[in-house]
Motif scaffolding. Sequence first.
Motif, mmCIF file in Angstrom:
data_model
loop_
_atom_site.group_PDB
_atom_site.id
_atom_site.type_symbol
_atom_site.label_atom_id
_atom_site.label_comp_id
_atom_site.label_asym_id
_atom_site.label_seq_id
_atom_site.Cartn_x
_atom_site.Cartn_y
_atom_site.Cartn_z
ATOM 1 N N LEU A 83 -0.517 16.452 -8.434
ATOM 2 C CA LEU A 83 -0.195 15.490 -9.494
ATOM 3 C C LEU A 83 -1.190 14.321 -9.499
ATOM 4 O O LEU A 83 -1.569 13.820 -10.572
ATOM 5 C CB LEU A 83 1.223 14.964 -9.303
ATOM 6 C CG LEU A 83 2.367 15.963 -9.528
ATOM 7 C CD1 LEU A 83 3.697 15.354 -9.114
ATOM 8 C CD2 LEU A 83 2.411 16.406 -10.981
ATOM 9 N N ALA A 84 -1.616 13.907 -8.311
ATOM 10 C CA ALA A 84 -2.560 12.780 -8.226
ATOM 11 C C ALA A 84 -3.894 13.131 -8.874
ATOM 12 O O ALA A 84 -4.490 12.314 -9.589
ATOM 13 C CB ALA A 84 -2.768 12.384 -6.766
ATOM 14 N N LEU A 102 2.037 5.028 9.641
ATOM 15 C CA LEU A 102 1.086 4.332 8.770
ATOM 16 C C LEU A 102 0.472 5.327 7.788
ATOM 17 O O LEU A 102 -0.734 5.534 7.737
ATOM 18 C CB LEU A 102 -0.024 3.660 9.602
ATOM 19 C CG LEU A 102 0.434 2.592 10.587
ATOM 20 C CD1 LEU A 102 -0.697 2.232 11.520
ATOM 21 C CD2 LEU A 102 0.941 1.354 9.875
ATOM 22 N N SER A 103 1.344 5.969 6.992
ATOM 23 C CA SER A 103 0.927 7.111 6.181
ATOM 24 C C SER A 103 -0.278 6.829 5.313
ATOM 25 O O SER A 103 -1.137 7.682 5.134
ATOM 26 C CB SER A 103 2.099 7.586 5.315
ATOM 27 O OG SER A 103 2.551 6.536 4.477
ATOM 28 N N MET A 104 -0.378 5.619 4.747
ATOM 29 C CA MET A 104 -1.514 5.323 3.875
ATOM 30 C C MET A 104 -2.814 5.280 4.661
ATOM 31 O O MET A 104 -3.867 5.645 4.149
ATOM 32 C CB MET A 104 -1.297 4.000 3.142
ATOM 33 C CG MET A 104 -0.352 4.096 1.963
ATOM 34 S SD MET A 104 -0.297 2.559 1.017
ATOM 35 C CE MET A 104 -1.970 2.448 0.413
ATOM 36 N N LEU A 130 -3.008 6.085 -3.317
ATOM 37 C CA LEU A 130 -1.949 5.206 -3.821
ATOM 38 C C LEU A 130 -0.934 5.984 -4.648
ATOM 39 O O LEU A 130 0.280 5.740 -4.550
ATOM 40 C CB LEU A 130 -2.565 4.084 -4.666
ATOM 41 C CG LEU A 130 -3.394 3.044 -3.908
ATOM 42 C CD1 LEU A 130 -4.027 2.063 -4.879
ATOM 43 C CD2 LEU A 130 -2.534 2.298 -2.896
ATOM 44 N N PHE A 131 -1.399 6.937 -5.445
ATOM 45 C CA PHE A 131 -0.485 7.748 -6.258
ATOM 46 C C PHE A 131 0.431 8.577 -5.353
ATOM 47 O O PHE A 131 1.639 8.666 -5.607
ATOM 48 C CB PHE A 131 -1.295 8.659 -7.179
ATOM 49 C CG PHE A 131 -0.452 9.450 -8.142
ATOM 50 C CD1 PHE A 131 -0.165 8.955 -9.413
ATOM 51 C CD2 PHE A 131 0.057 10.693 -7.793
ATOM 52 C CE1 PHE A 131 0.616 9.679 -10.298
ATOM 53 C CE2 PHE A 131 0.840 11.425 -8.670
ATOM 54 C CZ PHE A 131 1.121 10.920 -9.927
#
Length: 850
Positions: free
Chosen positions: A69-70, A99-101, A127-128
């Motif tokens: 989707l991103a 800290l997934s991001m 971010l998406f």
Amino acid sequence: MKKKFLHAIGPLVGLVLFSIALWVLYRALKGYHYHDILRHLRELPLSYLLIALGLTVLNYFIMSGYDLLALRYIRYQLPYRKIAAASFIGYAFSNNIGLSMLAGGSVRFRLYSAWGLSAEEITKVVLFCSLTLWLGFLTLGGIVFLFEPMVIPSALHLPFASLRSMGVIFLSLVGGYFLWNITRKRSLELGGWKFPMPPAHLFLVQVAVASIDWGLAGGILYFLLPSSEGLSLIGFIGIYMMAQFAGLVSQVPGGLGVFETIIVLLLTPYLPASAVFGSLLAYRGIYYLLPLAVATVMLGAHEVLEKKERVERVFKIFGHWVPTMVPHVLSITTFIAGVILLFSGALPGVGDRLIWLKDFLPLPVIEVSHFLGSLAGVGFLLLARGIQRRLDAAYLLTMILLSAGIIFSLLKGFDYEEAIILLIMLGVLLSSRKHFYRKASLFSQRFTPGWMIAIILVLLCSIWIGFFSYKHVEYSDELWWGFTLLGDASRFLRTTVGVIGATLFFAFARLLHPGPPKPSPPGTNDLEKARNIAEKSLRTYAHLALLGDKEFLFSDNGKAFIMYGIEGRSWVALGDPIGPKEEWIELVWRFREMCDRYIGWTIFYEVGKENLSLYLDLGLNLLKLGEEALIPLQDFSLERDRKELRHSHHKIEKEACSFEIISPSIIPQYLPELKSISDTWLKEKNTKEKRFSIGFFKPDYLMHSQIGVVRKQEKILAFANLLQGTEKEELSVDLMRYLPEAPHGVMDYLFIELLLWGKREGYQWFNLGMAPLSGMEDHALAPLWNRIGAFIFRHGEHFYNFQGLREYKEKFNPLWKPKYLASPGGLALPRVLINIASLISGGVKGVVSK
């Protein structure tokens, strides 16, 4: 102190939360035995484990929908196999590390950048994906909390008894985002990047995919639990979401301990805690650790396959760079060896093996082996830091402890599984001897807050496992002195005291070890010491140490030094170390450790290509600054293709100008005249003196070198001080000043005469200095900094004449050698560059003005 406290606060919070989780978990399991958990694990049918594994595969397949989707959102097409690989590897790492991001984002950046996505596009993807993950969590959690609210146990001490209000908040956040999404027409701007709002239909798919992901992840654990009439799947999903939320908020890696504690507490009314904990162990292995192992192999395979056409060339040219990561990997394996031995020492031995051993070994041998095995375990935890820092002593001691650990594992209870693991580690370490070359003391190594917290966590877990395993044994003083074949509790108590004692002994020894001196401006003795070393250096930049504006870090024997300056958090060393090369390795490591001690950034400015492996070993990133111009003096002549230079030279000679070398002994009598020329030049150029990597007018500095001058009759029109390398290897100039009334081309004349003088004197090279940003690639696949540097080099004439400087030096037909910056990368780099500019210009004001 404030910086150090802020640096340590994160690990300390994690330690506190983990300790609380262990205490709560211990109380929740107080009615159960260690063997109850093992029995439940053994009773899990193989078919259940295989089905859970299959559902895990399905779950990670669904998670690929995030990235799918991103990429549709940013309108970028990639084959699905690449999307699935990036998604799987990213989520396998972020699920375990937290800290997934950051964890998942860094993996995605590595993969997607190799597949052609720009930094902006990858940022949008990360971010998406994060937004989609939280939309699913809030949606599913909100629905479950609202329509199937659980009763919060009093043991959690939360300010509310039901989660219905939290469900309302969650769904309101999702609804609010949806309304904002459909009403906002303009793109969201962050840091100059535009983020278009996802269309409404994409929002609905986001929520659906993420909700299915969270629901299936919880369903896998529900499937591994024993059946309970009062526990529905929907009710359990609420418990699971609550536990995941606690783990995410705690930022403990993978929610380890926190997630398990919440699950055990909330399921206690429905199921025995031992059965729940056994299922959690199976779930942690299937859903977290197994995907992480597979993802690690996939990531390594990608690195090789993606660059297979260059692997052979890379190993030939940069083979000495490849081992950079070896000490870090071996440090982790050494730490794991400590964990294995400590946990093994805390757990009960296998009774059948002990009974078999008693026919071959006397009891004292078993007891001593158990005690020494645990001491070896804590030794591994402490030595892992030295292995990471490439210490020779740490390597030798680790080799000895691995050999001893193999023997102890076999003698204490015939734990051949441990012995095999340690033997493999020993074989890998044995083949890596060349990477451990530092002779520093083990007690001089600084342990970061993260390292100390990691060691404390392992010790706490070991003690927790022991107390949980033997809580059925009634405590008495006799336990300390009980020596029996099956006396595991007694052995645990003795080894715990030994392990804590060994750790405290090491900690006190570290405290009593004299610390390194604090950085301070150089005194007269330091400058004299540096002068003696610089005069023996082949490279002329060594003489910049005599300016007195830099601090020194000397080697232990005083034969080499690093000169450095401090600006903000940047500790900037100028050039490579000065002195014998055999002293450099330990010196750069000491500088790195000194910077770490003061929470500073380690930076080496203007280092040569031939020494880059030194700085890669420190974990620094490399950035090309430009190219240095070196003229081979023995080939220099005005007679060969030097029409422009001959014209400049003859023109100045016709003006009745002459060249002269002033020796140091008579320089004092010329200082007033030279000072007047310097001040006039600065005023005419509307600038001020620079520092650090560039000399400034300082009588003490000028009186220790020869000075070349251009005279017209008796008046000096221009001058330049000479920097001379030993053995006549290199000649250079630093301070170059001239009067406004000097004839045009006087500096060309001065340079030519200096080159001819250096040739007559037998010097090999004349160093014209660096041309900043020159020689940088502008290819689409070149690093971002190189492309920016190439652009500034071509179009930055309004700020600095980059191309003009390069073209001026090209007149002398030099050889060009690249110069690099070794520093932290990422978001720290812009601040590093600003700090260096400020250091050279004498402050921020000097950066923005001349």
